[in-house]
Motif scaffolding. Structure first.
Motif, PDB file in Angstrom:
ATOM      1  N   THR A  72      -1.181  -1.072   5.501  1.00 17.44           N
ATOM      2  CA  THR A  72      -1.868   0.156   5.136  1.00 17.44           C
ATOM      3  C   THR A  72      -1.063   1.373   5.572  1.00 17.44           C
ATOM      4  O   THR A  72      -0.587   1.454   6.698  1.00 17.44           O
ATOM      5  CB  THR A  72      -3.256   0.205   5.804  1.00 17.44           C
ATOM      6  N   ASP A 132       0.846  -1.183   0.000  1.00 14.24           N
ATOM      7  CA  ASP A 132       0.000   0.000   0.000  1.00 14.24           C
ATOM      8  C   ASP A 132       0.890   1.244   0.000  1.00 14.24           C
ATOM      9  O   ASP A 132       1.415   1.635   1.054  1.00 14.24           O
ATOM     10  CB  ASP A 132      -0.935   0.018   1.219  1.00 14.24           C
ATOM     11  N   LEU A 161      -6.661  -6.259   8.666  1.00 15.44           N
ATOM     12  CA  LEU A 161      -6.116  -4.902   8.578  1.00 15.44           C
ATOM     13  C   LEU A 161      -4.660  -4.866   9.002  1.00 15.44           C
ATOM     14  O   LEU A 161      -4.344  -4.948  10.195  1.00 15.44           O
ATOM     15  CB  LEU A 161      -6.942  -3.943   9.442  1.00 15.44           C
ATOM     16  N   ALA A 192      -4.025  -5.381   3.266  1.00  9.55           N
ATOM     17  CA  ALA A 192      -2.917  -4.524   2.835  1.00  9.55           C
ATOM     18  C   ALA A 192      -1.707  -4.872   3.689  1.00  9.55           C
ATOM     19  O   ALA A 192      -1.828  -5.188   4.864  1.00  9.55           O
ATOM     20  CB  ALA A 192      -3.282  -3.058   3.008  1.00  9.55           C
ATOM     21  N   THR A 224      -4.561   0.398  -3.447  1.00  8.92           N
ATOM     22  CA  THR A 224      -4.648  -0.925  -2.825  1.00  8.92           C
ATOM     23  C   THR A 224      -6.063  -1.273  -2.391  1.00  8.92           C
ATOM     24  O   THR A 224      -6.514  -2.409  -2.583  1.00  8.92           O
ATOM     25  CB  THR A 224      -3.679  -0.994  -1.633  1.00  8.92           C
ATOM     26  N   TRP A 225      -6.784  -0.335  -1.795  1.00 17.69           N
ATOM     27  CA  TRP A 225      -8.113  -0.677  -1.296  1.00 17.69           C
ATOM     28  C   TRP A 225      -9.126  -0.822  -2.426  1.00 17.69           C
ATOM     29  O   TRP A 225     -10.043  -1.649  -2.352  1.00 17.69           O
ATOM     30  CB  TRP A 225      -8.573   0.333  -0.245  1.00 17.69           C
ATOM     31  N   ARG A 247      -4.452   7.712   5.209  1.00 16.00           N
ATOM     32  CA  ARG A 247      -5.782   7.099   5.266  1.00 16.00           C
ATOM     33  C   ARG A 247      -6.388   7.404   6.641  1.00 16.00           C
ATOM     34  O   ARG A 247      -6.083   6.720   7.625  1.00 16.00           O
ATOM     35  CB  ARG A 247      -5.700   5.597   5.017  1.00 16.00           C
ATOM     36  N   LEU A 299     -11.073   4.817   7.223  1.00 11.73           N
ATOM     37  CA  LEU A 299     -10.479   3.501   6.993  1.00 11.73           C
ATOM     38  C   LEU A 299     -11.280   2.418   7.708  1.00 11.73           C
ATOM     39  O   LEU A 299     -11.527   1.338   7.151  1.00 11.73           O
ATOM     40  CB  LEU A 299      -9.031   3.496   7.484  1.00 11.73           C
TER      41      LEU A 299
END
Length: 533
Positions: free
Chosen positions: A74, A43, A101, A71, A53-54, A79, A84
């Motif tokens: 992340t 990410d 996550l 990710a 990525t998301w 973010r 998020l």
């Protein structure tokens, strides 16, 4: 040594390059097809050569059905945590509980600043991450009263409504290397996710100690924190260094990391389809077997009681209470065979019968008094696991055919997907089990000169009629797969091509499911009894 006893999992770490957007999606689908538990993506929102990525994870979630997604990790500074949290929960709900996550405090600060983020010092980054975890967990906690409130140094949320709640308890995994981040991992996170290439010898052990101490201080158990590890390496015929050599070497090194440093999830960083296939088919099963064997042996040793007179009995062979010689004692942890073959439900979709099931030979009846070690049972169980993977692929193949019929996927794309499946990659004349597993367990021998079928023939000549029949059926399955491929080619030019394609897949379903059930029924016990090499 730290083995937290976590069930082993294996994942892929993919580059979200945008030059060929479909490539990373195809790799993620391949990872699911070959049996990975998890697919993760870098990410780096500031990287113009990467897909977001998301957004990518949402697309991949819609194209897969079982594999978990995350990710890795992340980029929190770009973010906002409240947004998020809702994105994670939303994708988890849409995917049926398949999102985890991974979080990082941030890196590449010039690029982050260029995108509008705030540069933070290492200490600030840790504090900001701790606040973000508070925000995220509060958003997900829909049972608590009032709105989300975090009045932090870096994140301020004043009464935001809670929800949605994720479909499952989403794990928060931290990419941590330094003491303050490691301590935060122990206090607040569900997993530690470093990369082996960034660690020095002993860093895993030192990191575990910091995490464990922080977890205990917070009233948690060290095992509450899963240990994950990104790994990279090269497959080679001979060993040339750590994670640079044959699959057997990889398996031994990863098993040692699991047993000595507590790693429960190994994530392979590679965009090479062949690396993904070999890791899933050869390395992962062998690591599971090695770790299961060591854990079972350790558990058996831990529960063995010290009976009065044991020392005297050992000192007096043949006397009253003397132990039998080693060759006569069952292995530690030995038990009746607990591996259950997947039965054939008898449902047939096609009017064509390629063989008469009533003429199938049977092997010798198992000895009801015999026991099997955990190592023996793990080998037999893997046969069932491999077959269950093929059964799942058959379901995906049916789904592809329906997509072709609905015009959602063209025949060429369907052929491409099918050709990456294990069901197609297997050399069926050698047997599904051999192709996916034998190279791991026949150290110093090639698949061609020492597969499982020849080994079973040598071990028990009563199995010869069964093995002969299985090999005949392997050839038949190969021909049926070719028929499916021809039907896909003909689909675009034949008026009723869909009917022919469905008929070909129905015939494949009948033959494959019947064959797999027969192979398990006849070989589960011999594999447990005779071993693999």
């Amino acid at each position: 040594m730290s083995d937290y006893g976590h069930p082993l999992a294996f994942g892929a770490f993919l580059t979200p390059g945008n030059a060929e957007p479909g490539r990373v999606v195809g790799l993620a689908m391949l990872a699911e097809q070959v049996g990975f538990d998890l697919v993760t993506f870098q990410d780096h929102p500031y990287q113009p050569a990467f897909l977001d990525t998301w957004t990518l994870m949402s697309f991949v979630a819609a194209r897969t059905g079982t594999v978990r997604l995350a990710a890795n990790v992340t980029n929190l500074p770009l973010r906002p945590p409240a947004v998020l949290a809702r994105a994670v929960a939303s994708l988890d709900l849409l995917s049926g509980g398949r999102v985890e996550l991974g979080l990082g405090a941030g890196a590449f600060w010039e690029a982050i600043e260029a995108m509008g983020g705030r540069r933070l010092s290492p200490g600030q980054g840790v504090r900001a991450l701790a606040e973000a975890i508070d925000v995220i967990r509060q958003v997900w906690d829909v049972d608590a009263r009032g709105g989300v409130r975090v009045d932090g140094e870096f994140h301020r949320v004043v009464g935001a409504k809670r929800g949605p709640a994720p479909a499952h308890d989403v794990g928060i995994w931290l990419g941590a290397y330094k003491p303050r981040m490691l301590a935060l991992t122990g206090r607040r996170a569900d997993g530690w996710l470093p990369s082996l290439g960034y660690l020095q010898p002993g860093d895993l052990g030192r990191g575990n100690t910091i995490i464990d101490d922080a977890a205990r201080e917070a009233g948690r158990e060290p095992a509450d924190v899963r240990r994950l590890l990104n790994v990279t390496g090269r497959f080679a015929p001979v060993g040339r260094g750590p994670l640079h050599g044959p699959a057997e070497q990889w398996a031994e090194e990863l098993a040692d990391l699991a047993l000595s440093d507590g790693v429960g999830t190994f994530i392979l960083g590679s965009d090479d389809p062949e690396d993904l296939r070999r890791f899933a088919a050869e390395v992962a099963p062998a690591v599971r077997e090695l770790v299961a064997g060591e854990r079972a042996a350790g558990a058996a040793a831990a529960v063995t009681p010290a009976t009065p007179g044991a020392v005297e009995a050992r000192a007096a062979p043949g006397g009253a209470g003397a132990r039998p010689p080693d060759a006569a004692r069952p292995p530690a942890g030995a038990a009746p065979l607990a591996v259950v073959p997947t039965p054939d439900d008898g449902v047939r979709r096609s009017a064509i019968r390629l063989w008469d099931e009533a003429t199938r030979p049977t092997g010798p009846a198992p000895d009801p008094a015999r026991t099997y070690s955990p190592h023996d049972q793990a080998g037999a169980q893997h046969l069932v696991d491999v077959h269950d993977g093929l059964r799942a692929e058959l379901t995906r193949l049916y789904d592809l055919v329906e997509q072709v019929g609905a015009g959602l996927v063209d025949a060429g794309t369907a052929r491409s997907h099918i050709n990456t499946m294990t069901i197609r990659q297997n050399k069926w004349t050698l047997g599904t089990y051999c192709e996916s597993y034998c190279r791991v367990v026949t150290t110093h021998h090639t698949l061609e000169d020492r597969g499982i079928f020849p080994h079973l023939r040598r071990g028990d000549d009563r199995l010869a009629p069964v093995l002969d029949r299985l090999e005949q059926e392997h050839h038949a399955i190969h021909d049926v797969l070719e028929r499916v491929d021809r039907a896909l080619v003909a689909f675009v030019s034949v008026a009723d091509g869909m009917a022919e394609l469905r008929a070909a897949v129905d015939l494949l379903s009948d033959t494959l499911l019947s064959h797999l059930a027969y192979e398990e029924r006849e070989l589960v016990e011999p594999i447990a009894r005779l071993g693999l090499n």
